[in-house]
Motif scaffolding. Structure first.
Motif, short mmCIF file in Angstrom:
data_model
loop_
_atom_site.label_atom_id
_atom_site.label_comp_id
_atom_site.label_asym_id
_atom_site.label_seq_id
_atom_site.Cartn_x
_atom_site.Cartn_y
_atom_site.Cartn_z
N UNK A 75 0.84 -1.21 0.00
CA UNK A 75 0.00 0.00 0.00
C UNK A 75 0.86 1.25 0.00
N UNK A 76 1.94 1.21 0.78
CA UNK A 76 2.83 2.38 0.83
C UNK A 76 3.55 2.55 -0.50
N UNK A 138 10.45 7.87 7.39
CA UNK A 138 9.75 7.66 8.67
C UNK A 138 8.88 6.40 8.63
N UNK A 139 8.61 5.89 7.43
CA UNK A 139 7.80 4.69 7.36
C UNK A 139 6.69 4.77 6.33
N UNK A 140 6.59 5.90 5.63
CA UNK A 140 5.67 5.95 4.50
C UNK A 140 4.25 6.35 4.86
N UNK A 141 3.43 6.34 3.83
CA UNK A 141 2.05 6.75 3.98
C UNK A 141 1.22 5.79 3.14
N UNK A 142 0.01 5.48 3.57
CA UNK A 142 -0.72 4.40 2.90
C UNK A 142 -2.11 4.81 2.42
N UNK A 143 -2.30 6.10 2.14
CA UNK A 143 -3.66 6.54 1.81
C UNK A 143 -3.97 6.46 0.32
N UNK C 138 -14.81 3.92 6.74
CA UNK C 138 -14.31 4.72 5.63
C UNK C 138 -15.16 4.45 4.38
N UNK C 139 -14.79 5.07 3.28
CA UNK C 139 -15.52 4.85 2.03
C UNK C 139 -15.15 3.47 1.47
N UNK C 140 -16.15 2.67 1.16
CA UNK C 140 -15.94 1.40 0.47
C UNK C 140 -16.70 1.48 -0.84
N UNK C 180 -7.85 0.71 3.06
CA UNK C 180 -6.89 0.32 4.08
C UNK C 180 -6.25 -1.01 3.74
N UNK C 181 -5.46 -1.49 4.68
CA UNK C 181 -4.59 -2.61 4.36
C UNK C 181 -5.37 -3.89 4.03
N UNK C 182 -6.57 -4.02 4.53
CA UNK C 182 -7.35 -5.22 4.25
C UNK C 182 -8.21 -5.10 3.00
N UNK C 183 -8.02 -4.04 2.24
CA UNK C 183 -8.87 -3.77 1.07
C UNK C 183 -9.03 -4.99 0.15
N UNK C 184 -7.95 -5.67 -0.24
CA UNK C 184 -8.15 -6.80 -1.14
C UNK C 184 -8.82 -8.00 -0.47
#
Lengths: 537, 216, 313
Positions: A75-76, A138-143, C138-140, C180-184
């Motif tokens: 993601x990052x 710093x570890x990135x961003x994941x948006x 969040x938005x899905x 977010x990280x669980x998106x897939x």
């Protein structure tokens, strides 16, 4: 006539040798040509960073459930790729390198209107870049590069504020450059350089600057609101209190759709110059070409809602945005058809810049036409947020903007450095890039049509074959991007001297020695004819 | 002023006229971007007020109208002083212009001090979202949007006033040293343009923030 | 051509595919035209090749023709697409509502009869189904490629999507808005079944009904303490409320729809009914979106069962 051919010796008294020597001479320069070089070096570095992030993404996608980097890292990676490529490569690419170097030369001026601001713009850009690299360290961003709320404001635990600060600051670099270019074109034209004698590249940079100036403040403010909302824990985008996350999307795309034209308008300008020289003819429909650039810049401000057809905006808003999105295709189509018509009855040379220009026309056509699929709401409903969209905008931005940028770099390389590079290698790289690009991104259209959503590191196995093809194409593309670094770099030491005009091109920039002297022209130029006065046939 | 020296201009320009045209055009371009900066906040304000009219009216009633009105007067007076200063420079004056520029800066500083008092009061009343928000009642939640935007808009505006005050003091200093004359006054003109923009933004802020809940 | 690769499993899918194919044809023709002309010129007018190079100036007519003709064709596509879009945005009157609550990272489904499932949605063939969706964070985005439909699912606001399944089977469901990280992993499936099978499946789940669950929650959360007709507290009577106009304390009138009821539970003080004191506490954070949907179903049922539902003041 051989093209390119050496037309004289290397000009000893040039902007590289004149002026204050050493690092100070570069870091404190007011010379638009040196600022252009500073920008070129910086964005090359950022392009490399963004490419590494893209490589991580493509490598992960070779397998449907690849575990070799964590989902967080994935993601990052795509977020970093997006942020760096959009704001630290594509947006400044042509305007701040070629534009900075060529705009004063093309209009016959000694410099831009505000040379100090020009250098200041570069420092702002570097400060923004520093924030972005700090985010990474710093570890990135994941948006994602889109910073959608409320994920970015309330849910992400990564360094959103730092990343937004980077984009915010670099936005000011963009605004400052845009203002500078606008004032330069208005007030610094040489005697006789009337508006409709301007080369199309100047029109493109002018239209781009208008967009930069009017759209970027909106982005800057919106990012400020995101940071504020994260800090204060309250804000107008927060649905928990009754705020509206869709409002954020409106603000964001009000900038980010015009931003697409910041990337592609200059590419159109470059392509116009390259094609006219490559076919040795006056451009077909000069006024249409100039007006269509302004038309694109204007209508480009009215179509942002086509990013939000399924986001919950009203049905009627979607209908209006859909219609306007079809309308913005008209000036783009005019350009493609006019480039083709320019080739009619020309004398076509297939030198490297021309190959890049032809590549641009082809890939931009495909990218633009698939954009029409997305402008049709009923199709967009199923195609949006899939790889179809990813393929579409990469055709426009990589197939379009990057091809044109490299084409422009090749075309004006002899002017900038005074040296000729290896034509055969350059042609090979251009063709390899075209092939590699299509192998990478064409399968993504199909993937999107079949329903593969974006931003999935873990996808259903039936999508694997096409993803493997795409990743293989990316490897070809990587080689094609590395080649110019090699042969262009080599030309600095080994290249034959280019002389003032190795392409036998028209335009004021070719009337001065290569590399140009500090003041651009030994004699102040006076313009008596329109652009593209090719008389070769 | 016995022998007017030839006017200097930066090397990239052909003559002082070209330089002045470029500078003024650049300033207008800058002002356009400023309008867009504030435009986002005003658009956000419009959307939120349209959605929560009551809360915005209630929030507005918490602001200090007399203070706001005096601040408006102060800014208008300062803009007038800036305009007079420019006129004086254009007519070749020097002393009055210096005084007028200092007056402009002083009025700007007064505005900032008054706004500082307002902010302090609002902090005491617990009206600052994110720092100290202690409102209770049916509209408290939505009123937080009002104050969020209030602080965003007036905060950004105050930063602009601060920049303007410094700018005016620099202009006053340079004028006192005789840098400007009837044929060269571009910096004063640009500073005045900027100051008028700051003033105009406030002309929009005042009714939106202070008056909106008090009508009818 | 497109049907072979991706199933057409909803009544909407073939219509979209026709449009897609038409678009592909039109754009394909333009693209091939551009490439063909480019190649032809490249060969004919290459340096060193003898060709007629006399004349050939800018002509306004040519310019206008190749601009306006394709534009007119694409306007046709625009009209076609808008027709389909309008259809997609207007669910038929006989559609059955199903409630979807999205959260990081799962889909929670509630059927009107109270049956609940996670990451799977069972629907009967031939029956228009209207999804009423909301997100808890969040938005899905709810995306079923085989149905050619997609709709973002927003926090704090209901969005709708409808379809009629036409082919039995299990079709992938994706979240298509990065969340977010669980998106897939926010994937599921839509199972379309023949009506008889569907009825059997539903029966096997044997749940008490959404409204019945709402009634239970109505008591558990203490709503009945104030809102029961017999209560001593001065609170609005909810019988017959659903769909009726509600005058508010600020003088405006709103319709008591899903959105109004939802907001009245989580943000009761934003829209206070005229004549009542704003004494209701907010249930924000104390009650999940699914339970809110059950409560709304219960309030709706009061209209039907109450019979004597009175006109509101």
């Amino acid at each position: 006539m051989r093209i390119p051919e050496s037309t004289g010796s290397y000009a000893r008294d040039n902007y590289l040798s004149q002026g204050r020597p050493g690092l100070r001479g570069w870091l404190l320069t007011h010379d638009h040509k040196r600022v252009a070089i500073l920008y070129a070096l910086a964005i090359t570095g950022f392009f490399a960073l963004g490419a590494v992030a893209a490589a991580l993404v493509r490598l992960t996608l070779v397998q449907p459930d690849s575990q070799w980097i964590s989902p967080e890292t994935y993601d990052k990676s795509f977020t970093f790729h997006g942020i760096v490529m959009v704001w630290f490569f594509l947006i400044p690419s042509i305007p701040n390198t070629l534009g900075n170097f060529l705009l004063p030369l093309m209009i016959g001026a000694r410099d831009v209107a505000f040379p100090r601001l020009n250098l200041f713009s570069w420092y702002l850009f570097m400060l923004g870049g520093l924030f972005t690299i700090a985010t990474l360290l710093l570890g990135g961003v994941d948006t994602g590069w889109t910073f959608y709320t409320p994920f970015s404001t309330m849910f992400s635990n990564t360094h959103v504020i730092m990343a937004a600060a980077g984009v915010f600051v670099s936005g000011f670099a963009s605004i400052v450059s845009g203002m500078n270019f606008i004032v330069t074109v208005h007030t610094m034209r040489a005697p006789g350089m009337r508006w409709f004698r301007l080369p199309l590249f100047v029109w493109a940079i002018y239209a781009t600057s208008v967009v930069m100036m009017l759209a970027t403040p909106v982005l800057a403010m919106t990012l400020l609101l995101i940071a504020l909302e994260r800090l204060a824990g309250v804000g107008i985008f927060d649905p928990a209190l009754g705020g509206d996350p869709v409002l954020f999307q409106h603000f964001f795309w009000f900038y980010s759709h015009p931003a697409v034209y910041i990337m592609v308008l200059p590419a159109m300008g470059v392509t116009s110059e390259l094609i006219c020289c490559g076919v040795r003819r006056r451009v077909f429909g000069y006024r249409f070409m100039a007006w269509s650039m302004l038309g694109i810049a204007f209508i480009g401000f009215l179509v942002w809602g086509h990013h939000m057809f399924v986001a919950g905006q009203s049905m009627y808003a979607s209908i209006a945005f859909s219609l306007l999105s079809f309308a913005v295709a008209v000036p783009s189509a005019i350009k493609v058809f006019n480039w083709l018509a320019t080739m009619y009855k020309g004398v076509i040379d297939f030198h490297a810049p021309m190959l890049y220009a032809l590549g641009f026309v082809g890939l931009f056509t495909l990218g633009g036409l698939t954009g029409l699929f997305l402008a049709a709401v009923a199709l967009d409903v199923s195609l949006t947020d899939t790889y179809f969209v990813v393929a579409h905008f990469h055709y426009i931005m990589v197939g379009g903007a990057v091809m044109a940028y490299l084409g422009g770099i090749h075309f004006w390389w002899p002017k900038i450095t005074g040296r000729l590079y290896s034509e055969p290698l350059a042609r090979f790289a251009a063709i390899l890039m075209f092939v590699g690009f299509n192998v990478t991104f064409f399968p993504q259209y199909v993937l999107g049509y079949l329903g593969m959503p974006r931003r999935y590191h873990d996808y259903p196995p039936p999508f694997q074959a096409l993803n493997v093809v795409s990743s293989a194409g990316a490897a070809i593309l990587a080689v094609a991007y590395l080649l110019p670094l090699w042969y262009l770099g080599r030309s600095l030491w080994r290249g034959a001297s280019a002389g003032p005009n190795p392409w036998h091109a028209t335009g004021l920039e070719w009337t001065t020695p290569s590399p140009p002297p500090h003041d651009n022209f030994p004699e102040p130029p006076v313009v008596e004819r329109g652009p593209y006065d090719y008389r070769d046939p | 002023m016995s022998t007017p020296q030839p006017l200097a201009h930066a090397p990239q320009f052909d003559d002082p006229t070209q330089q002045r045209t470029a500078a003024v055009l650049g300033m207008w371009a800058f002002l356009v971007t400023e309008v867009l900066f504030f435009g986002v906040l005003f658009a956000g304000y419009a959307v939120c007020r349209w959605r929560f009219p009551d809360a915005f009216a209630a929030g507005s009633r918490h602001t200090d109208l007399p203070m706001g009105a005096i601040e408006t007067g102060v800014l208008l007076a300062s803009s007038c002083a800036a305009a007079l200063a420019l006129r004086d420079v254009q007519l070749g004056g020097r002393r009055a212009a210096t005084r007028l520029l200092v007056l402009t800066a002083a009025l700007g500083a007064t505005f900032l001090v008054m706004h500082g008092f307002e902010y302090t009061d609002e902090y005491r009343e617990g009206l600052v979202p994110g720092l100290r928000y202690t409102q209770d009642g049916p509209l408290a939640g939505k009123m937080e949007f009002f104050f969020y935007l209030y602080f965003a808009i007036t905060g950004l505006h105050s930063v602009h006033v601060l920049v303007g005050v410094v700018l005016m003091l620099v202009m006053a200093l340079r004028n006192a040293r005789g840098r400007f004359r009837a044929t060269y006054f571009t910096p004063v003109e640009l500073a005045a343009l900027y100051w008028h923009l700051v003033d105009i933004v406030w002309i929009f802020v005042f009714p939106l923030v202070y008056l909106v809940g008090r009508a009818g | 051509m497109s049907a072979s690769s991706l199933p057409q499993a909803s009544s909407y899918a073939p219509a979209v595919d026709h449009l897609f194919d038409a678009m592909l044809l039109l754009c394909g023709a333009v693209a091939i035209g551009v490439f063909a002309v480019m190649f032809a010129f490249c060969i004919r007018y290459r340096r060193g090749h003898a060709a007629d190079r006399e004349g050939g100036n800018t002509r306004l007519g040519v310019e206008l023709a190749w601009t306006l003709v394709p534009f007119a064709l694409f306007l046709g596509i625009f009209g076609w697409s808008i027709g389909l879009w309008a259809k997609l945005r207007t669910p038929p009157a006989d559609s059955v509502p199903v409630y979807i609550v999205a959260k990081q990272w799962m889909w929670r489904v509630q059927h009107p009869d109270g049956t609940r499932e996670i990451d799977t949605l069972h629907v009967p063939l031939g029956q228009p189904v209207r999804l009423v969706m909301i997100s808890q964070d969040v938005v899905h985005s709810f995306y079923v490629p085989a149905f050619r439909v997609k709709q973002d699912v927003l926090p704090g606001r209901y969005t709708e999507l409808w379809f009629t399944a036409t082919r039995a089977g299990r079709f992938p469901l994706f979240c298509s808005e990065y969340c977010g990280v669980g998106h897939p992993s926010m994937r599921g499936s839509v199972v379309a079944m023949a009506p008889a099978d569907y009825a059997r499946w539903l029966h096997a789940q044997s749940s008490p009904g959404l409204a019945a669950r709402g009634a239970e929650l109505f008591r558990r959360f203490g709503c009945s303490g104030c809102h029961d007709p017999g209560s001593g507290v001065h609170a609005p009577d909810l019988r017959g409320l659903y769909g009726a106009p509600v005058p508010l304390s600020d003088g405006s009138v709103v319709r008591a729809d899903d959105r109004y009821l939802h907001d009245s539970i989580v943000l009761p003080r934003s829209q206070v009914a005229a004549g009542y004191a704003p004494i209701m506490p907010s249930y924000q954070g104390r009650i999940g979106e699914e339970d809110i949907l059950a409560l709304i179903a219960y309030v709706k049922s009061l209209e039907v069962e109450g019979g004597q539902g009175h006109a509101h003041p």
